[in-house]
Design a protein around this motif. Structure first.
Motif, PDB file in Angstrom:
ATOM      1  N   UNK A 338     -25.076 -27.057  -4.001  1.00  0.00           N
ATOM      2  CA  UNK A 338     -25.488 -27.591  -2.703  1.00  0.00           C
ATOM      3  C   UNK A 338     -25.155 -26.597  -1.599  1.00  0.00           C
ATOM      4  N   UNK A 339     -23.921 -26.101  -1.605  1.00  0.00           N
ATOM      5  CA  UNK A 339     -23.478 -25.190  -0.552  1.00  0.00           C
ATOM      6  C   UNK A 339     -24.180 -23.854  -0.600  1.00  0.00           C
ATOM      7  N   UNK A 340     -24.507 -23.388  -1.811  1.00  0.00           N
ATOM      8  CA  UNK A 340     -25.252 -22.144  -1.940  1.00  0.00           C
ATOM      9  C   UNK A 340     -24.392 -20.961  -2.297  1.00  0.00           C
ATOM     10  N   UNK A 341     -24.429 -20.561  -3.559  1.00  0.00           N
ATOM     11  CA  UNK A 341     -23.675 -19.405  -4.041  1.00  0.00           C
ATOM     12  C   UNK A 341     -24.651 -18.399  -4.607  1.00  0.00           C
ATOM     13  N   UNK A 342     -24.427 -17.139  -4.292  1.00  0.00           N
ATOM     14  CA  UNK A 342     -25.264 -16.064  -4.813  1.00  0.00           C
ATOM     15  C   UNK A 342     -24.883 -15.809  -6.266  1.00  0.00           C
ATOM     16  N   UNK A 343     -25.652 -16.359  -7.187  1.00  0.00           N
ATOM     17  CA  UNK A 343     -25.328 -16.255  -8.606  1.00  0.00           C
ATOM     18  C   UNK A 343     -25.584 -14.868  -9.172  1.00  0.00           C
TER      19      UNK A 343
END
Length: 459
Positions: A338-343
Protein backbone atom coordinates in the motif's frame (compact mmCIF):
# COMPACT_ATOMS: atom_id res chain seq x y z
CA UNK A 1 1.29 11.63 -34.31
CA UNK A 2 -1.72 12.32 -36.59
CA UNK A 3 -3.79 15.00 -34.84
CA UNK A 4 -7.30 16.40 -35.47
CA UNK A 5 -5.74 19.54 -37.00
CA UNK A 6 -3.91 17.32 -39.49
CA UNK A 7 -7.24 15.70 -40.40
CA UNK A 8 -8.87 19.08 -41.00
CA UNK A 9 -6.00 20.17 -43.24
CA UNK A 10 -6.25 16.93 -45.21
CA UNK A 11 -10.00 17.27 -45.70
CA UNK A 12 -9.65 20.89 -46.87
CA UNK A 13 -6.96 20.26 -49.42
CA UNK A 14 -8.01 20.29 -53.13
CA UNK A 15 -7.11 16.64 -53.60
CA UNK A 16 -9.52 15.68 -50.86
CA UNK A 17 -12.29 17.96 -52.10
CA UNK A 18 -12.10 17.23 -55.83
CA UNK A 19 -14.98 18.54 -57.92
CA UNK A 20 -17.87 20.15 -56.09
CA UNK A 21 -20.15 17.22 -55.17
CA UNK A 22 -23.94 17.38 -55.17
CA UNK A 23 -25.61 18.49 -51.98
CA UNK A 24 -26.41 14.94 -50.88
CA UNK A 25 -22.85 13.77 -51.44
CA UNK A 26 -21.55 16.86 -49.68
CA UNK A 27 -23.59 15.98 -46.58
CA UNK A 28 -22.17 12.46 -46.61
CA UNK A 29 -18.72 13.94 -47.03
CA UNK A 30 -19.14 16.14 -43.91
CA UNK A 31 -20.60 13.29 -41.87
CA UNK A 32 -17.63 11.12 -42.73
CA UNK A 33 -15.26 13.98 -41.87
CA UNK A 34 -16.87 14.49 -38.46
CA UNK A 35 -16.75 10.75 -37.77
CA UNK A 36 -13.07 10.71 -38.72
CA UNK A 37 -12.30 13.68 -36.49
CA UNK A 38 -14.18 12.12 -33.58
CA UNK A 39 -12.30 8.85 -33.98
CA UNK A 40 -8.95 10.61 -34.19
CA UNK A 41 -9.78 12.82 -31.21
CA UNK A 42 -10.75 9.80 -29.14
CA UNK A 43 -7.63 7.85 -30.10
CA UNK A 44 -5.31 10.77 -29.46
CA UNK A 45 -6.94 12.04 -26.25
CA UNK A 46 -4.44 12.53 -23.44
CA UNK A 47 -4.99 10.66 -20.17
CA UNK A 48 -5.88 12.68 -17.10
CA UNK A 49 -4.01 12.58 -13.83
CA UNK A 50 -6.43 11.67 -11.03
CA UNK A 51 -4.22 12.82 -8.12
CA UNK A 52 -0.82 14.20 -7.18
CA UNK A 53 0.26 13.76 -3.55
CA UNK A 54 3.43 15.05 -1.89
CA UNK A 55 4.75 13.71 1.44
CA UNK A 56 7.66 15.84 2.72
CA UNK A 57 9.94 14.49 5.46
CA UNK A 58 13.51 14.85 6.66
CA UNK A 59 14.26 11.30 5.51
CA UNK A 60 12.95 11.93 1.99
CA UNK A 61 10.12 13.56 0.06
CA UNK A 62 7.76 11.36 -1.91
CA UNK A 63 5.71 12.52 -4.91
CA UNK A 64 2.95 10.21 -6.12
CA UNK A 65 1.21 10.69 -9.47
CA UNK A 66 -1.92 8.55 -9.76
CA UNK A 67 -3.77 7.72 -12.97
CA UNK A 68 -6.05 5.12 -14.53
CA UNK A 69 -3.27 3.83 -16.79
CA UNK A 70 0.50 3.41 -16.40
CA UNK A 71 2.29 6.68 -17.14
CA UNK A 72 5.15 6.62 -19.62
CA UNK A 73 7.84 8.90 -18.26
CA UNK A 74 11.46 10.01 -18.34
CA UNK A 75 13.41 11.58 -15.46
CA UNK A 76 16.36 13.94 -15.79
CA UNK A 77 18.54 15.51 -13.08
CA UNK A 78 19.73 19.01 -14.05
CA UNK A 79 22.55 20.97 -12.37
CA UNK A 80 23.18 24.68 -11.82
CA UNK A 81 20.61 25.27 -10.50
CA UNK A 82 19.53 21.93 -9.08
CA UNK A 83 16.35 20.68 -10.74
CA UNK A 84 14.48 17.48 -11.44
CA UNK A 85 12.75 17.28 -14.83
CA UNK A 86 10.02 14.69 -15.25
CA UNK A 87 8.51 14.23 -18.73
CA UNK A 88 5.05 12.65 -18.85
CA UNK A 89 3.85 11.27 -22.17
CA UNK A 90 0.24 11.49 -23.40
CA UNK A 91 -0.95 13.21 -20.23
CA UNK A 92 -3.49 16.03 -20.15
CA UNK A 93 -1.61 19.16 -19.07
CA UNK A 94 -4.65 20.80 -17.47
CA UNK A 95 -5.07 17.89 -15.04
CA UNK A 96 -1.38 18.08 -14.07
CA UNK A 97 -1.45 21.84 -13.48
CA UNK A 98 -4.63 21.50 -11.46
CA UNK A 99 -3.29 18.70 -9.25
CA UNK A 100 0.12 20.23 -8.47
CA UNK A 101 -1.25 23.66 -7.52
CA UNK A 102 -0.29 24.51 -3.94
CA UNK A 103 1.00 21.01 -3.15
CA UNK A 104 4.62 21.95 -2.30
CA UNK A 105 4.86 23.12 1.31
CA UNK A 106 7.32 25.84 2.37
CA UNK A 107 8.92 23.50 4.92
CA UNK A 108 9.68 20.78 2.38
CA UNK A 109 13.40 20.09 2.98
CA UNK A 110 14.19 19.24 -0.64
CA UNK A 111 11.68 20.77 -3.08
CA UNK A 112 11.34 24.53 -3.50
CA UNK A 113 8.55 24.67 -6.07
CA UNK A 114 6.98 22.63 -8.83
CA UNK A 115 5.60 23.74 -12.20
CA UNK A 116 4.31 22.11 -15.36
CA UNK A 117 4.27 23.10 -19.03
CA UNK A 118 3.99 21.59 -22.50
CA UNK A 119 7.46 20.50 -23.62
CA UNK A 120 6.51 19.20 -27.07
CA UNK A 121 3.44 17.62 -28.69
CA UNK A 122 2.26 14.78 -26.48
CA UNK A 123 4.70 15.51 -23.62
CA UNK A 124 4.05 17.43 -20.40
CA UNK A 125 7.19 18.54 -18.55
CA UNK A 126 7.12 18.71 -14.77
CA UNK A 127 9.99 20.74 -13.27
CA UNK A 128 10.95 20.52 -9.58
CA UNK A 129 13.21 23.28 -8.28
CA UNK A 130 15.41 21.76 -5.58
CA UNK A 131 16.77 23.26 -2.38
CA UNK A 132 19.81 20.99 -2.32
CA UNK A 133 21.52 18.16 -4.17
CA UNK A 134 19.41 15.01 -4.18
CA UNK A 135 19.44 11.37 -5.18
CA UNK A 136 16.09 10.53 -6.85
CA UNK A 137 14.41 7.16 -7.32
CA UNK A 138 11.42 6.59 -9.57
CA UNK A 139 9.25 3.51 -10.03
CA UNK A 140 5.73 2.37 -10.92
CA UNK A 141 3.18 0.69 -8.66
CA UNK A 142 0.29 -1.41 -9.88
CA UNK A 143 -3.24 -0.78 -8.58
CA UNK A 144 -3.76 -1.94 -4.99
CA UNK A 145 -6.38 -1.14 -2.38
CA UNK A 146 -8.03 2.18 -3.16
CA UNK A 147 -5.22 3.27 -5.49
CA UNK A 148 -4.94 3.10 -9.26
CA UNK A 149 -1.63 3.08 -11.15
CA UNK A 150 0.96 5.17 -9.31
CA UNK A 151 4.17 6.75 -10.54
CA UNK A 152 6.33 7.30 -7.45
CA UNK A 153 9.23 9.74 -7.30
CA UNK A 154 11.28 9.58 -4.10
CA UNK A 155 13.66 12.52 -3.54
CA UNK A 156 16.43 11.48 -1.14
CA UNK A 157 19.22 13.71 0.17
CA UNK A 158 22.63 13.09 -1.34
CA UNK A 159 23.87 12.09 2.13
CA UNK A 160 21.27 10.01 3.95
CA UNK A 161 20.02 11.19 7.32
CA UNK A 162 21.88 9.22 10.02
CA UNK A 163 19.53 8.48 12.95
CA UNK A 164 22.45 7.55 15.21
CA UNK A 165 24.27 10.82 14.61
CA UNK A 166 21.08 12.81 15.15
CA UNK A 167 20.53 10.95 18.41
CA UNK A 168 24.06 11.65 19.62
CA UNK A 169 23.75 15.33 18.75
CA UNK A 170 20.51 15.60 20.72
CA UNK A 171 22.12 13.85 23.70
CA UNK A 172 25.08 16.24 23.61
CA UNK A 173 22.76 19.24 23.44
CA UNK A 174 20.80 18.02 26.47
CA UNK A 175 24.00 17.43 28.50
CA UNK A 176 25.28 21.02 28.06
CA UNK A 177 23.84 23.32 30.79
CA UNK A 178 22.67 26.86 30.05
CA UNK A 179 23.96 26.74 26.50
CA UNK A 180 27.62 26.59 27.63
CA UNK A 181 30.17 24.57 25.78
CA UNK A 182 31.42 22.48 28.71
CA UNK A 183 30.03 21.08 31.89
CA UNK A 184 31.67 21.88 35.19
CA UNK A 185 32.07 19.34 37.97
CA UNK A 186 30.04 19.99 41.11
CA UNK A 187 32.00 21.74 43.84
CA UNK A 188 33.61 19.54 46.47
CA UNK A 189 31.69 19.25 49.69
CA UNK A 190 33.21 21.57 52.34
CA UNK A 191 34.20 19.89 55.63
CA UNK A 192 35.41 21.20 58.97
CA UNK A 193 38.90 22.74 59.01
CA UNK A 194 41.62 20.35 60.16
CA UNK A 195 45.21 21.04 61.13
CA UNK A 196 47.81 19.86 58.72
CA UNK A 197 49.76 17.94 61.40
CA UNK A 198 48.75 16.17 64.55
CA UNK A 199 50.10 17.39 67.90
CA UNK A 200 49.83 13.90 69.40
CA UNK A 201 50.47 10.54 67.87
CA UNK A 202 47.50 8.29 67.41
CA UNK A 203 47.26 5.69 70.15
CA UNK A 204 45.99 3.05 67.75
CA UNK A 205 46.89 2.22 64.19
CA UNK A 206 44.57 3.79 61.67
CA UNK A 207 41.89 1.34 60.53
CA UNK A 208 42.12 0.07 57.00
CA UNK A 209 39.69 1.82 54.67
CA UNK A 210 36.71 -0.31 53.77
CA UNK A 211 36.67 -1.48 50.18
CA UNK A 212 34.55 0.70 47.99
CA UNK A 213 31.29 -0.71 46.77
CA UNK A 214 31.30 -1.43 43.05
CA UNK A 215 29.73 1.63 41.40
CA UNK A 216 26.45 1.13 39.61
CA UNK A 217 26.94 2.06 35.98
CA UNK A 218 23.82 3.71 34.61
CA UNK A 219 23.74 3.93 30.84
CA UNK A 220 21.29 5.53 28.51
CA UNK A 221 18.53 3.15 27.43
CA UNK A 222 17.27 3.65 23.88
CA UNK A 223 13.71 2.75 22.93
CA UNK A 224 12.52 2.99 19.34
CA UNK A 225 8.85 3.92 19.09
CA UNK A 226 7.30 3.03 15.75
CA UNK A 227 4.11 4.80 14.67
CA UNK A 228 2.46 2.32 12.33
CA UNK A 229 1.63 3.18 8.70
CA UNK A 230 1.90 6.76 7.35
CA UNK A 231 1.87 8.70 4.09
CA UNK A 232 0.45 6.66 1.21
CA UNK A 233 -0.46 3.93 3.70
CA UNK A 234 -3.31 5.20 5.92
CA UNK A 235 -3.72 1.91 7.77
CA UNK A 236 -7.18 1.03 9.01
CA UNK A 237 -10.08 3.47 8.82
CA UNK A 238 -12.88 4.02 11.32
CA UNK A 239 -16.52 4.58 10.51
CA UNK A 240 -16.22 8.24 11.50
CA UNK A 241 -13.27 8.75 9.15
CA UNK A 242 -10.41 8.31 11.63
CA UNK A 243 -7.19 7.00 10.14
CA UNK A 244 -4.89 4.64 11.95
CA UNK A 245 -1.75 6.46 10.79
CA UNK A 246 -2.83 9.66 12.60
CA UNK A 247 -3.81 7.93 15.84
CA UNK A 248 -0.59 5.93 16.01
CA UNK A 249 1.58 9.00 15.45
CA UNK A 250 -0.19 10.94 18.21
CA UNK A 251 0.23 8.12 20.75
CA UNK A 252 3.83 7.49 19.64
CA UNK A 253 4.72 11.16 20.20
CA UNK A 254 3.15 11.10 23.66
CA UNK A 255 5.08 7.94 24.52
CA UNK A 256 8.31 9.51 23.33
CA UNK A 257 7.74 12.56 25.56
CA UNK A 258 7.18 10.34 28.59
CA UNK A 259 10.28 8.26 27.89
CA UNK A 260 12.48 11.31 27.27
CA UNK A 261 11.43 12.76 30.64
CA UNK A 262 12.71 9.66 32.44
CA UNK A 263 16.37 9.76 33.61
CA UNK A 264 18.70 7.55 31.56
CA UNK A 265 16.04 6.87 28.93
CA UNK A 266 15.57 8.26 25.45
CA UNK A 267 13.16 7.50 22.64
CA UNK A 268 13.57 7.56 18.87
CA UNK A 269 10.59 7.78 16.52
CA UNK A 270 10.77 5.84 13.26
CA UNK A 271 8.65 8.62 11.76
CA UNK A 272 7.71 12.02 13.16
CA UNK A 273 5.29 13.08 10.43
CA UNK A 274 2.82 11.85 7.86
CA UNK A 275 5.06 9.91 5.49
CA UNK A 276 5.66 6.27 4.67
CA UNK A 277 8.54 4.22 6.05
CA UNK A 278 9.04 0.70 4.60
CA UNK A 279 8.93 -2.13 7.12
CA UNK A 280 12.58 -3.09 6.71
CA UNK A 281 13.67 0.55 7.17
CA UNK A 282 11.86 0.64 10.52
CA UNK A 283 13.86 -2.42 11.56
CA UNK A 284 17.02 -0.85 10.17
CA UNK A 285 16.53 2.32 12.23
CA UNK A 286 16.17 0.31 15.43
CA UNK A 287 19.39 -1.59 14.78
CA UNK A 288 21.29 1.47 13.66
CA UNK A 289 20.73 3.30 16.96
CA UNK A 290 21.44 0.05 18.85
CA UNK A 291 17.99 0.09 20.42
CA UNK A 292 17.26 -1.78 23.62
CA UNK A 293 13.58 -2.16 22.75
CA UNK A 294 11.31 -1.67 19.74
CA UNK A 295 7.63 -0.82 20.27
CA UNK A 296 5.32 -0.56 17.26
CA UNK A 297 2.02 1.27 17.92
CA UNK A 298 -1.12 0.35 15.97
CA UNK A 299 -4.91 0.69 16.06
CA UNK A 300 -6.18 -1.85 13.60
CA UNK A 301 -9.55 -2.89 12.23
CA UNK A 302 -11.27 -6.23 12.06
CA UNK A 303 -13.88 -7.59 9.69
CA UNK A 304 -16.49 -7.44 12.48
CA UNK A 305 -17.18 -4.04 14.08
CA UNK A 306 -17.86 -5.50 17.53
CA UNK A 307 -14.24 -6.66 17.92
CA UNK A 308 -12.72 -4.65 20.78
CA UNK A 309 -9.87 -4.47 23.25
CA UNK A 310 -6.11 -4.01 23.38
CA UNK A 311 -3.56 -6.64 22.36
CA UNK A 312 0.20 -7.17 22.34
CA UNK A 313 2.04 -9.26 19.75
CA UNK A 314 5.54 -10.69 19.52
CA UNK A 315 7.30 -12.42 16.64
CA UNK A 316 6.79 -16.09 15.90
CA UNK A 317 9.01 -18.37 13.86
CA UNK A 318 6.55 -21.26 13.93
CA UNK A 319 3.29 -19.76 12.75
CA UNK A 320 0.64 -17.65 14.42
CA UNK A 321 -0.90 -18.46 17.79
CA UNK A 322 -4.41 -17.74 16.52
CA UNK A 323 -6.30 -17.18 13.29
CA UNK A 324 -6.80 -13.52 14.21
CA UNK A 325 -3.04 -13.07 14.81
CA UNK A 326 -2.26 -14.65 11.45
CA UNK A 327 -4.81 -12.42 9.71
CA UNK A 328 -3.45 -9.31 11.42
CA UNK A 329 0.18 -10.12 10.58
CA UNK A 330 -0.74 -10.64 6.93
CA UNK A 331 -2.55 -7.31 6.89
CA UNK A 332 0.35 -5.45 8.53
CA UNK A 333 2.94 -7.08 6.28
CA UNK A 334 1.02 -5.80 3.24
CA UNK A 335 1.75 -2.23 4.33
CA UNK A 336 4.68 -2.11 1.90
CA UNK A 337 2.31 -2.84 -1.01
CA UNK A 338 0.00 0.00 0.00
CA UNK A 339 2.71 2.46 1.03
CA UNK A 340 4.83 1.70 -2.01
CA UNK A 341 8.25 0.05 -1.99
CA UNK A 342 10.64 -0.06 -4.92
CA UNK A 343 10.97 -3.82 -5.32
CA UNK A 344 13.70 -3.42 -7.94
CA UNK A 345 16.20 -2.33 -5.28
CA UNK A 346 18.47 -5.06 -3.99
CA UNK A 347 18.83 -4.44 -0.27
CA UNK A 348 21.50 -6.66 1.25
CA UNK A 349 20.60 -5.36 4.70
CA UNK A 350 17.04 -6.59 4.26
CA UNK A 351 18.33 -9.95 3.08
CA UNK A 352 20.50 -10.18 6.18
CA UNK A 353 17.79 -9.07 8.58
CA UNK A 354 14.99 -11.24 7.28
CA UNK A 355 17.15 -14.28 6.60
CA UNK A 356 16.74 -17.53 8.48
CA UNK A 357 18.31 -16.19 11.68
CA UNK A 358 18.00 -17.67 15.14
CA UNK A 359 15.54 -15.38 16.91
CA UNK A 360 14.92 -17.52 19.98
CA UNK A 361 16.51 -15.13 22.49
CA UNK A 362 14.87 -12.09 20.94
CA UNK A 363 11.45 -13.75 21.01
CA UNK A 364 11.83 -14.81 24.63
CA UNK A 365 12.70 -11.26 25.69
CA UNK A 366 9.90 -9.88 23.51
CA UNK A 367 7.38 -12.14 25.25
CA UNK A 368 8.55 -10.87 28.64
CA UNK A 369 8.24 -7.26 27.48
CA UNK A 370 4.85 -7.96 25.93
CA UNK A 371 3.54 -9.54 29.12
CA UNK A 372 4.63 -6.52 31.18
CA UNK A 373 3.01 -4.06 28.77
CA UNK A 374 -0.19 -6.12 28.44
CA UNK A 375 -0.67 -6.16 32.22
CA UNK A 376 -0.58 -2.34 32.26
CA UNK A 377 -2.90 -1.97 29.24
CA UNK A 378 -5.53 -3.94 31.15
CA UNK A 379 -5.91 -0.99 33.50
CA UNK A 380 -6.81 1.34 30.63
CA UNK A 381 -8.85 -0.78 28.25
CA UNK A 382 -10.40 -4.22 28.03
CA UNK A 383 -7.98 -6.83 26.70
CA UNK A 384 -8.81 -8.57 23.45
CA UNK A 385 -6.59 -11.47 24.54
CA UNK A 386 -5.15 -11.96 28.03
CA UNK A 387 -1.91 -13.44 26.72
CA UNK A 388 0.72 -12.10 24.36
CA UNK A 389 0.03 -13.44 20.86
CA UNK A 390 2.58 -14.30 18.20
CA UNK A 391 2.72 -14.15 14.42
CA UNK A 392 5.21 -13.43 11.62
CA UNK A 393 5.23 -9.62 11.71
CA UNK A 394 7.98 -8.32 9.42
CA UNK A 395 8.41 -5.17 11.50
CA UNK A 396 9.38 -7.24 14.57
CA UNK A 397 12.26 -9.09 12.90
CA UNK A 398 15.25 -7.21 14.32
CA UNK A 399 17.27 -10.24 15.48
CA UNK A 400 18.95 -8.46 18.39
CA UNK A 401 16.22 -6.08 19.63
CA UNK A 402 13.26 -7.26 21.75
CA UNK A 403 10.26 -6.08 19.74
CA UNK A 404 6.51 -5.91 20.32
CA UNK A 405 3.51 -4.63 18.41
CA UNK A 406 0.81 -2.96 20.51
CA UNK A 407 -2.74 -2.82 19.24
CA UNK A 408 -4.08 0.05 21.34
CA UNK A 409 -7.72 -0.59 20.33
CA UNK A 410 -9.85 -1.47 17.32
CA UNK A 411 -10.49 1.63 15.22
CA UNK A 412 -13.22 -0.38 13.44
CA UNK A 413 -15.23 -0.43 16.68
CA UNK A 414 -17.27 2.82 16.86
CA UNK A 415 -16.89 3.12 20.64
CA UNK A 416 -13.15 2.48 20.57
CA UNK A 417 -12.71 4.82 17.60
CA UNK A 418 -14.09 7.65 19.74
CA UNK A 419 -11.73 6.73 22.58
CA UNK A 420 -8.73 6.61 20.25
CA UNK A 421 -9.43 10.24 19.31
CA UNK A 422 -9.71 11.33 22.94
CA UNK A 423 -6.54 13.02 24.20
CA UNK A 424 -7.03 11.68 27.72
CA UNK A 425 -7.25 8.10 26.47
CA UNK A 426 -4.21 8.59 24.25
CA UNK A 427 -2.22 9.83 27.26
CA UNK A 428 -3.36 6.89 29.42
CA UNK A 429 -2.40 4.46 26.68
CA UNK A 430 1.08 5.98 26.35
CA UNK A 431 1.53 5.92 30.13
CA UNK A 432 0.49 2.27 30.29
CA UNK A 433 3.01 1.25 27.62
CA UNK A 434 5.72 3.17 29.46
CA UNK A 435 4.87 1.54 32.81
CA UNK A 436 5.09 -1.84 31.12
CA UNK A 437 8.53 -0.96 29.74
CA UNK A 438 9.74 0.06 33.21
CA UNK A 439 8.33 -3.13 34.73
CA UNK A 440 10.23 -5.14 32.12
CA UNK A 441 13.52 -3.38 32.89
CA UNK A 442 13.03 -3.95 36.64
CA UNK A 443 13.25 -7.69 36.07
CA UNK A 444 15.53 -7.55 33.01
CA UNK A 445 18.14 -4.78 33.47
CA UNK A 446 19.73 -3.67 30.20
CA UNK A 447 23.13 -5.14 29.51
CA UNK A 448 26.18 -2.95 28.99
CA UNK A 449 26.63 -1.75 25.43
CA UNK A 450 29.17 0.30 23.59
CA UNK A 451 28.34 3.99 23.13
CA UNK A 452 28.24 3.62 19.37
CA UNK A 453 26.13 1.19 17.39
CA UNK A 454 27.68 -1.38 15.14
CA UNK A 455 26.83 0.08 11.76
CA UNK A 456 29.30 -1.72 9.56
CA UNK A 457 26.44 -3.63 7.97
CA UNK A 458 24.64 -0.46 6.90
CA UNK A 459 25.40 1.23 3.61
Amino acid sequence: MFTPSDAIAALNCPAAQGAAPPAQSRIKHYLLAFALLAAIGSAGAADRISAVRIWPAQDYTRITIESDKPVRHALLLVKNPERLVLDLQDIDIASVQQEIAGKVLPNDPYIGQMRAGRYKPGVVRLVLDLKTEVKPQIFMLKPVGDYGHRLVLDVYPLVAVDPLMALLQKSEARSVPDGQGTETAPPAMAGPARPETRTEPSPEPAPKPEPRAKPVVARMVTIVVDAGHGGEDPGAKGREGSREKNVTLTIARKLKSIIDAEPNMRAVLTRDGDYFIPLQVRVQKARKVQADLFVSVHADAFIKPHARGSSVFALSERGATSTAAKWLAKRENEADLIGGVNLDLKDRYLAMTLADLSLTAQINDSLKLGKAVLSELGGVNALHKRAVEQAGFAVLKAPDVPSILVETAFISNPDEERRLNDEGYQEKMAQAIFKGIKRYFTKNPPLAKSTLAAIDTID
